[in-house]
Write an enzyme that holds these catalytic residues in place. Structure first.
Site, PDB file in Angstrom:
ATOM      1  N   GLU A 163     -11.470 -49.414   8.181  1.00 49.64           N
ATOM      2  CA  GLU A 163     -12.478 -50.082   8.683  1.00 49.64           C
ATOM      3  C   GLU A 163     -13.683 -50.480   7.501  1.00 49.64           C
ATOM      4  O   GLU A 163     -14.656 -50.247   7.589  1.00 49.64           O
ATOM      5  CB  GLU A 163     -13.334 -49.382   9.620  1.00 49.64           C
ATOM      6  CG  GLU A 163     -12.696 -48.864  10.888  1.00 49.64           C
ATOM      7  CD  GLU A 163     -13.407 -48.318  11.851  1.00 49.64           C
ATOM      8  OE1 GLU A 163     -14.677 -48.058  11.949  1.00 49.64           O
ATOM      9  OE2 GLU A 163     -12.904 -47.779  13.039  1.00 49.64           O
ATOM     10  N   GLU A 348      -6.493 -45.957  15.819  1.00 51.87           N
ATOM     11  CA  GLU A 348      -7.663 -45.354  16.529  1.00 51.87           C
ATOM     12  C   GLU A 348      -8.021 -45.944  17.856  1.00 51.87           C
ATOM     13  O   GLU A 348      -8.073 -47.358  17.816  1.00 51.87           O
ATOM     14  CB  GLU A 348      -9.005 -45.431  15.721  1.00 51.87           C
ATOM     15  CG  GLU A 348      -9.146 -44.346  14.623  1.00 51.87           C
ATOM     16  CD  GLU A 348     -10.742 -44.212  13.757  1.00 51.87           C
ATOM     17  OE1 GLU A 348     -11.674 -44.890  14.601  1.00 51.87           O
ATOM     18  OE2 GLU A 348     -10.617 -44.133  12.704  1.00 51.87           O
TER      19      GLU A 348
HETATM   20  O1  IFM Z   1     -15.750 -41.849  14.314  1.00 52.99           O
HETATM   21  C1  IFM Z   1     -15.384 -43.296  14.115  1.00 52.99           C
HETATM   22  C2  IFM Z   1     -14.351 -43.056  13.021  1.00 52.99           C
HETATM   23  O2  IFM Z   1     -14.636 -42.613  11.954  1.00 52.99           O
HETATM   24  C3  IFM Z   1     -14.314 -44.615  12.655  1.00 52.99           C
HETATM   25  N1  IFM Z   1     -13.794 -45.472  13.958  1.00 52.99           N
HETATM   26  C4  IFM Z   1     -14.764 -45.338  14.942  1.00 52.99           C
HETATM   27  C5  IFM Z   1     -15.070 -43.794  15.183  1.00 52.99           C
HETATM   28  C6  IFM Z   1     -15.866 -43.633  16.337  1.00 52.99           C
HETATM   29  O3  IFM Z   1     -17.200 -44.348  16.257  1.00 52.99           O
END
Ligand code: IFM
Length: 443
Positions: A163, A348
């Site tokens: 990200e 994710e």
């Molecule tokens: O916890 C975070 C992660 O580190 C990166 N993506 C989003 C998740 C939730 O906020």
């Protein structure tokens, strides 16, 4: 509908969020150590000093994953644990830790997937400008070289960044993440150098890792206008440029969206924007972290401001993020249509809810089970529409340090008692286990 037989079922974590041992065994300070120890930056003054103590308890965590039946584990490597000053001298204890972790993951029959950068930049590099300094491209390549040489015999799947939108915008524009800057030029420099560093790191991975597969993890989100008012439409387009096309155009087309560069104006003066073509290196896959969409409405008299306007009856997670699984299908099909074809992984997806404490070893989290059902069905729908979606990593394996929210927000499918470090699989973990085993349907 069923998932393809070779679909990869995974779980994801990140180093600073779970490892703890923040300054132990030679690990250098990272920007999150500094940021979280700065009063007022993180809820309740929480830090990642101990987190889930995964540095010491990884055998138990790997055993929990084996019991869940996950086929893949996505974790990240802490750059300052491996190279404490970010460049130069190595930390043998840090390298040994990742050796042990990878060995134990492999011994459990789980495939390791590593992310090189999930936000814990060595503070020593931040002191030299961090992502705003063009030298970071070389520092990142050096770090990539070190860690892929060491783990490349066993780790074949590599992501460069997690990200980069958050690295740049949360860390350099909004100041809510480390290093806590609020500087538009620094934000665009961070985007630029992070993406070029990605492009330069991929060949290093390929050189050092026989049979390597490499890519980047982005976090796109639909940015929709609340109405057809021209101002809502303009804000949605700007949001799409900033959160989505800025990164996707760079890594797939080697160029920046012209509308965003116009908005950036003087903030990008003097930056060699053409150099972004180096980011468009051929990758094996794209990781998508998917959480939410935005429905943007303008604020009369305030052209820079937008508010979110969700339909009545919308449900939200404990992060106040809209629950709208169709958004995942929409985003996956759009990326496939506009940037594909390339293998995609949901690297994710998951939700924070205010879970109850364990009761006789049980944590009831029906809303997370419903959330997972909804988003997995949305992933299936994307596959049915031709998206080459090859796997799904739930966020997150464990409750952990949720950045500026500290330990208040629990994303885990396994509950962690941060006083005792006791782990308790939630009902969502048991649901995920049954689903992986083919004993559960999404219907
Ligand atoms: O916890 C975070 C992660 O580190 C990166 N993506 C989003 C998740 C939730 O906020």
């Amino acid at each position: 509908m069923a998932f393809p037989k070779d679909f990869i079922w995974g779980a994801a974590t990140a180093s600073y969020q779970i490892e703890g041992a923040a300054l132990q065994d030679g690990r250098g300070e990272c920007i999150w150590t500094r940021f979280s120890h700065t009063p007022g930056k993180v809820a309740n003054g929480d830090t990642g000093d101990v987190a889930c103590d995964h540095y010491h308890r990884y055998p138990e965590d790997v055993a929990l994953m084996r019991d869940l039946g996950v086929g893949a584990y996505r974790f990240s490597i802490s750059w300052p644990r491996v190279i404490p000053a970010g460049t130069g001298a190595l930390n043998p204890a840090g390298l040994d830790f990742y050796d042990r972790l990878v060995d134990s993951v492999c011994a459990a029959g789980i495939t390791p997937w590593a992310t090189l950068y999930h936000w814990d930049l060595p503070q020593a590099l931040q002191d030299r400008g961090g992502w705003t300094n063009p030298e970071i491209v070389g520092w990142f390549a050096e770090y990539t070289d070190v860690i892929t040489r060491r783990l490349g015999d066993r780790v074949k799947n590599w992501f460069t960044h997690n990200e980069p939108f958050c690295t740049a915008f949360l860390g350099h524009m909004m100041g809510v993440h480390a290093p806590g800057l609020t500087d538009t030029r620094a934000t665009f420099l961070a985007v630029h150098h992070a993406l070029i560093a990605h492009g330069e790191a991929v060949p290093v991975i390929r050189r050092n890792v026989p049979g390597a597969k490499a890519g980047i993890v982005l976090n796109p989100s639909p940015q929709l206008p609340a109405t057809d008012h021209p101002e809502d439409v303009r804000l949605a387009r700007r949001g799409d440029a900033m959160t989505n096309r800025l990164f996707l155009d760079a890594v797939f087309k080697g160029q920046y969206p012209t509308d965003l560069i116009e908005i950036a104006g003087q903030a990008v003066d003097g930056i060699d924007l053409g150099a972004i073509q180096k980011a468009a290196v051929k990758c094996d896959f794209l990781g998508i972290n998917y959480y939410m969409r935005w429905i943007l409405a303008h604020v009369p008299g305030k052209p820079e401001e937008a508010v979110n306007r969700f339909p009545p009856g919308t449900e939200f997670t404990a992060m106040d993020w809209e629950i709208y699984p169709q958004g995942l299908t929409d985003m996956l099909t759009r990326i496939h249509r506009e940037y594909g074809p390339i293998d995609i992984y949901v690297t994710e997806n998951g939700a924070a809810f205010d879970d109850p404490e364990p009761n006789n070893g049980v944590v009831e989290d029906p809303r997370r089970v419903a959330y997972l059902r909804g988003y997995l069905a949305a992933a299936q729908a994307a596959i049915a529409q031709g998206v080459p979606l090859k796997g799904y990593f739930v966020w997150s394996l464990l409750d952990n340090f949720e950045w500026a929210y500290g330990y208040e927000k629990r994303f885990g499918i396994i509950h962690v008692d941060f006083q005792t470090q006791k782990r308790t699989p939630k009902q969502s973990a048991l649901f995920y286990k049954r689903l992986i085993a083919g004993q559960e349907t999404l219907g």
